[in-house]
Design a protein around this motif. Structure first.
Motif, PDB file in Angstrom:
ATOM      1  N   GLU A  46       0.816  -1.220   0.000  1.00 27.38           N
ATOM      2  CA  GLU A  46       0.000   0.000   0.000  1.00 27.38           C
ATOM      3  C   GLU A  46       0.854   1.278   0.000  1.00 27.38           C
ATOM      4  O   GLU A  46       0.705   2.153   0.873  1.00 27.38           O
ATOM      5  N   ALA A  49      -0.952   4.602   0.249  1.00 25.38           N
ATOM      6  CA  ALA A  49      -1.889   4.860   1.346  1.00 25.38           C
ATOM      7  C   ALA A  49      -1.244   5.837   2.324  1.00 25.38           C
ATOM      8  O   ALA A  49      -0.066   5.725   2.642  1.00 25.38           O
ATOM      9  N   ARG A  64      -7.540   9.091   9.399  1.00 22.66           N
ATOM     10  CA  ARG A  64      -7.934   7.871   8.694  1.00 22.66           C
ATOM     11  C   ARG A  64      -7.030   7.712   7.489  1.00 22.66           C
ATOM     12  O   ARG A  64      -6.412   8.680   7.027  1.00 22.66           O
ATOM     13  N   VAL A  65      -6.994   6.460   6.970  1.00 17.42           N
ATOM     14  CA  VAL A  65      -6.161   6.189   5.798  1.00 17.42           C
ATOM     15  C   VAL A  65      -6.968   6.461   4.534  1.00 17.42           C
ATOM     16  O   VAL A  65      -8.138   6.084   4.454  1.00 17.42           O
ATOM     17  N   VAL A  66      -6.342   7.137   3.578  1.00 16.45           N
ATOM     18  CA  VAL A  66      -6.919   7.261   2.231  1.00 16.45           C
ATOM     19  C   VAL A  66      -5.803   7.017   1.223  1.00 16.45           C
ATOM     20  O   VAL A  66      -4.625   6.950   1.590  1.00 16.45           O
ATOM     21  N   TYR A  67      -6.184   6.890  -0.040  1.00 15.12           N
ATOM     22  CA  TYR A  67      -5.188   6.646  -1.087  1.00 15.12           C
ATOM     23  C   TYR A  67      -4.829   7.927  -1.820  1.00 15.12           C
ATOM     24  O   TYR A  67      -5.728   8.683  -2.229  1.00 15.12           O
ATOM     25  N   TYR A  79      -9.624  10.904  -3.197  1.00 15.12           N
ATOM     26  CA  TYR A  79     -11.070  10.918  -3.497  1.00 15.12           C
ATOM     27  C   TYR A  79     -11.852  10.384  -2.308  1.00 15.12           C
ATOM     28  O   TYR A  79     -11.398   9.470  -1.623  1.00 15.12           O
ATOM     29  N   THR A  80     -13.045  10.938  -2.141  1.00 13.78           N
ATOM     30  CA  THR A  80     -13.860  10.512  -0.996  1.00 13.78           C
ATOM     31  C   THR A  80     -15.302  10.988  -1.168  1.00 13.78           C
ATOM     32  O   THR A  80     -15.673  11.548  -2.210  1.00 13.78           O
ATOM     33  N   SER A  84     -18.821  13.040   4.069  1.00 21.75           N
ATOM     34  CA  SER A  84     -18.202  12.250   5.144  1.00 21.75           C
ATOM     35  C   SER A  84     -17.709  13.158   6.270  1.00 21.75           C
ATOM     36  O   SER A  84     -17.635  14.385   6.125  1.00 21.75           O
ATOM     37  N   LYS A  85     -17.320  12.512   7.341  1.00 20.16           N
ATOM     38  CA  LYS A  85     -16.784  13.270   8.497  1.00 20.16           C
ATOM     39  C   LYS A  85     -15.582  14.101   8.072  1.00 20.16           C
ATOM     40  O   LYS A  85     -15.471  15.280   8.398  1.00 20.16           O
ATOM     41  N   LYS A  86     -14.650  13.472   7.331  1.00 16.93           N
ATOM     42  CA  LYS A  86     -13.433  14.202   6.939  1.00 16.93           C
ATOM     43  C   LYS A  86     -13.785  15.425   6.103  1.00 16.93           C
ATOM     44  O   LYS A  86     -13.206  16.500   6.262  1.00 16.93           O
ATOM     45  N   GLN A 143     -21.286   7.575   3.510  1.00 17.60           N
ATOM     46  CA  GLN A 143     -20.067   7.422   4.310  1.00 17.60           C
ATOM     47  C   GLN A 143     -20.117   8.276   5.576  1.00 17.60           C
ATOM     48  O   GLN A 143     -20.455   9.456   5.519  1.00 17.60           O
ATOM     49  N   SER A 144     -19.756   7.646   6.674  1.00 14.34           N
ATOM     50  CA  SER A 144     -19.668   8.230   8.031  1.00 14.34           C
ATOM     51  C   SER A 144     -21.020   8.354   8.739  1.00 14.34           C
ATOM     52  O   SER A 144     -21.057   8.676   9.934  1.00 14.34           O
TER      53      SER A 144
HETATM   54  C1  LIG Z   1      -5.781   1.197   2.843  1.00 15.13           C
HETATM   55  C2  LIG Z   1      -7.025   2.074   2.958  1.00 15.13           C
HETATM   56  C3  LIG Z   1      -7.329   2.937   1.933  1.00 15.13           C
HETATM   57  C4  LIG Z   1      -8.454   3.748   2.009  1.00 15.13           C
HETATM   58  N1  LIG Z   1      -8.698   4.638   0.996  1.00 15.13           N
HETATM   59  C5  LIG Z   1      -9.751   5.475   1.092  1.00 15.13           C
HETATM   60  C6  LIG Z   1      -9.949   6.491   0.093  1.00 15.13           C
HETATM   61  O1  LIG Z   1      -9.150   6.659  -0.855  1.00 15.13           O
HETATM   62  N2  LIG Z   1     -11.037   7.297   0.232  1.00 15.13           N
HETATM   63  C7  LIG Z   1     -11.907   7.169   1.289  1.00 15.13           C
HETATM   64  O2  LIG Z   1     -12.876   7.930   1.349  1.00 15.13           O
HETATM   65  N3  LIG Z   1     -11.731   6.242   2.242  1.00 15.13           N
HETATM   66  C8  LIG Z   1     -10.673   5.386   2.183  1.00 15.13           C
HETATM   67  N4  LIG Z   1     -10.466   4.461   3.171  1.00 15.13           N
HETATM   68  C9  LIG Z   1     -11.420   4.403   4.297  1.00 15.13           C
HETATM   69  C10 LIG Z   1     -11.103   5.528   5.298  1.00 15.13           C
HETATM   70  O3  LIG Z   1      -9.989   5.154   6.097  1.00 15.13           O
HETATM   71  C11 LIG Z   1     -12.281   5.904   6.200  1.00 15.13           C
HETATM   72  O4  LIG Z   1     -12.783   4.772   6.855  1.00 15.13           O
HETATM   73  C12 LIG Z   1     -13.423   6.563   5.433  1.00 15.13           C
HETATM   74  O5  LIG Z   1     -12.935   7.474   4.460  1.00 15.13           O
HETATM   75  C13 LIG Z   1     -14.374   7.313   6.378  1.00 15.13           C
HETATM   76  O6  LIG Z   1     -13.639   8.275   7.090  1.00 15.13           O
HETATM   77  P1  LIG Z   1     -14.338   9.515   7.834  1.00 15.13           P
HETATM   78  O7  LIG Z   1     -15.581   8.966   8.495  1.00 15.13           O
HETATM   79  O8  LIG Z   1     -13.344  10.003   8.823  1.00 15.13           O
HETATM   80  O9  LIG Z   1     -14.664  10.551   6.794  1.00 15.13           O
HETATM   81  C14 LIG Z   1      -9.314   3.655   3.130  1.00 15.13           C
HETATM   82  C15 LIG Z   1      -8.992   2.797   4.173  1.00 15.13           C
HETATM   83  C16 LIG Z   1      -7.852   2.028   4.093  1.00 15.13           C
HETATM   84  C17 LIG Z   1      -7.495   1.143   5.263  1.00 15.13           C
END
Ligand SMILES: Cc1cc2nc3c(=O)[nH]c(=O)nc-3n(C[C@H](O)[C@H](O)[C@H](O)COP(=O)(O)O)c2cc1C
Length: 214
Positions: A46, A49, A64-67, A79-80, A84-86, A143-144
């Motif tokens: 990853e 990430a 939190r983790v995102v890509y 992207y998200t 969402s919370k973030k 989401q969230s």
């Molecule tokens: C390896 C990995 C990659 C992730 N990539 C994304 C991403 O690119 N976008 C996203 O919205 N959430 C991604 N997630 C999920 C987020 O960690 C998180 O659960 C989600 O965005 C909701 O977060 P929030 O409630 O704080 O907004 C990923 C999680 C992991 C473990």
């Protein structure tokens, strides 16, 4: 809990301390690129990430983790879901931090910057490139938000599967953000805790660089 701590102590640690001359770079993007290449060569999992940290109106940080999906004009793109919370936290406070951690190489990169929504044309193009199941997921998942029962989500997936037989447009609540960095820290672990820390801070259009105590 004591057991867990003992397990940490005996867990596998096999770092590679690369002897790269990374203090020669005047530009953090060049060094970022080389460290990404090193992480890929050494088969880190990853590689793209990163931990995104935001702070909303309560003053409580959340991570939190995102890509990382792109770097467009020196801005880091992810992207998200815009509800969402973030996303709510970013709309309150656009200052975010990003953290990449590549354990095999004992490296981390910290980035701080300002986060804004990406131009819709990039979100459209990226959404279009995604598999059908991911597109449906973007429509179906609030989401969230609280999920009372998994069946709620399954029902929503079914609704959108039936609704979109062919082309799936990008939902208005889903898209990209870009982070414009103002600060980079490259941290290289070294034996005996003599770790290297190189900090870049933005100064108009150029970058100032200094080292920091580990
Ligand atoms: C390896 C990995 C990659 C992730 N990539 C994304 C991403 O690119 N976008 C996203 O919205 N959430 C991604 N997630 C999920 C987020 O960690 C998180 O659960 C989600 O965005 C909701 O977060 P929030 O409630 O704080 O907004 C990923 C999680 C992991 C473990």
């Amino acid at each position: 809990m004591k057991d867990i701590i003992d397990k940490f102590r005996s867990s596998h640690k096999d770092f590679k301390y690369l002897d790269s001359k990374f203090d020669q770079f005047s530009n953090p993007y060049d060094l970022f690129e080389i460290w990404v290449e090193n992480a890929i060569e050494h088969k880190e999992l990853e590689v793209n990430a990163f931990v995104l940290s935001t702070v909303g109106d309560t003053g409580q940080s959340s991570s939190r983790v995102v890509y990382l999906k792109d770097i467009i004009e020196k801005e880091f793109v992810f992207y998200t879901n815009y509800n969402s919370k973030k996303s709510k936290e970013i709309s309150f406070n656009s200052k975010v931090s990003m953290l990449f951690f590549w354990p095999k190489l004992s490296r981390q990169i910290r980035i701080q910057g300002t986060c804004v929504k990406l131009d819709e044309k990039y979100s459209d193009a990226y959404f279009e490139s995604r598999p059908r199941s991911s597109k449906i997921g973007a429509w179906a998942s609030n989401q969230s938000d609280v999920l009372k029962d998994v069946s709620e989500l399954e029902d929503r997936i079914k609704i959108y599967q039936d609704k979109f037989k062919d082309h799936i447009p990008r939902p208005i609540h889903w898209g990209g953000y870009k982070v414009k960095p103002e600060y980079f820290e490259f941290w290289q672990g070294r034996p005996s805790r003599l770790h290297d820390r190189i900090i870049y801070t933005i100064n108009d259009d150029s970058w100032d660089k200094h080292k920091q105590n580990p």
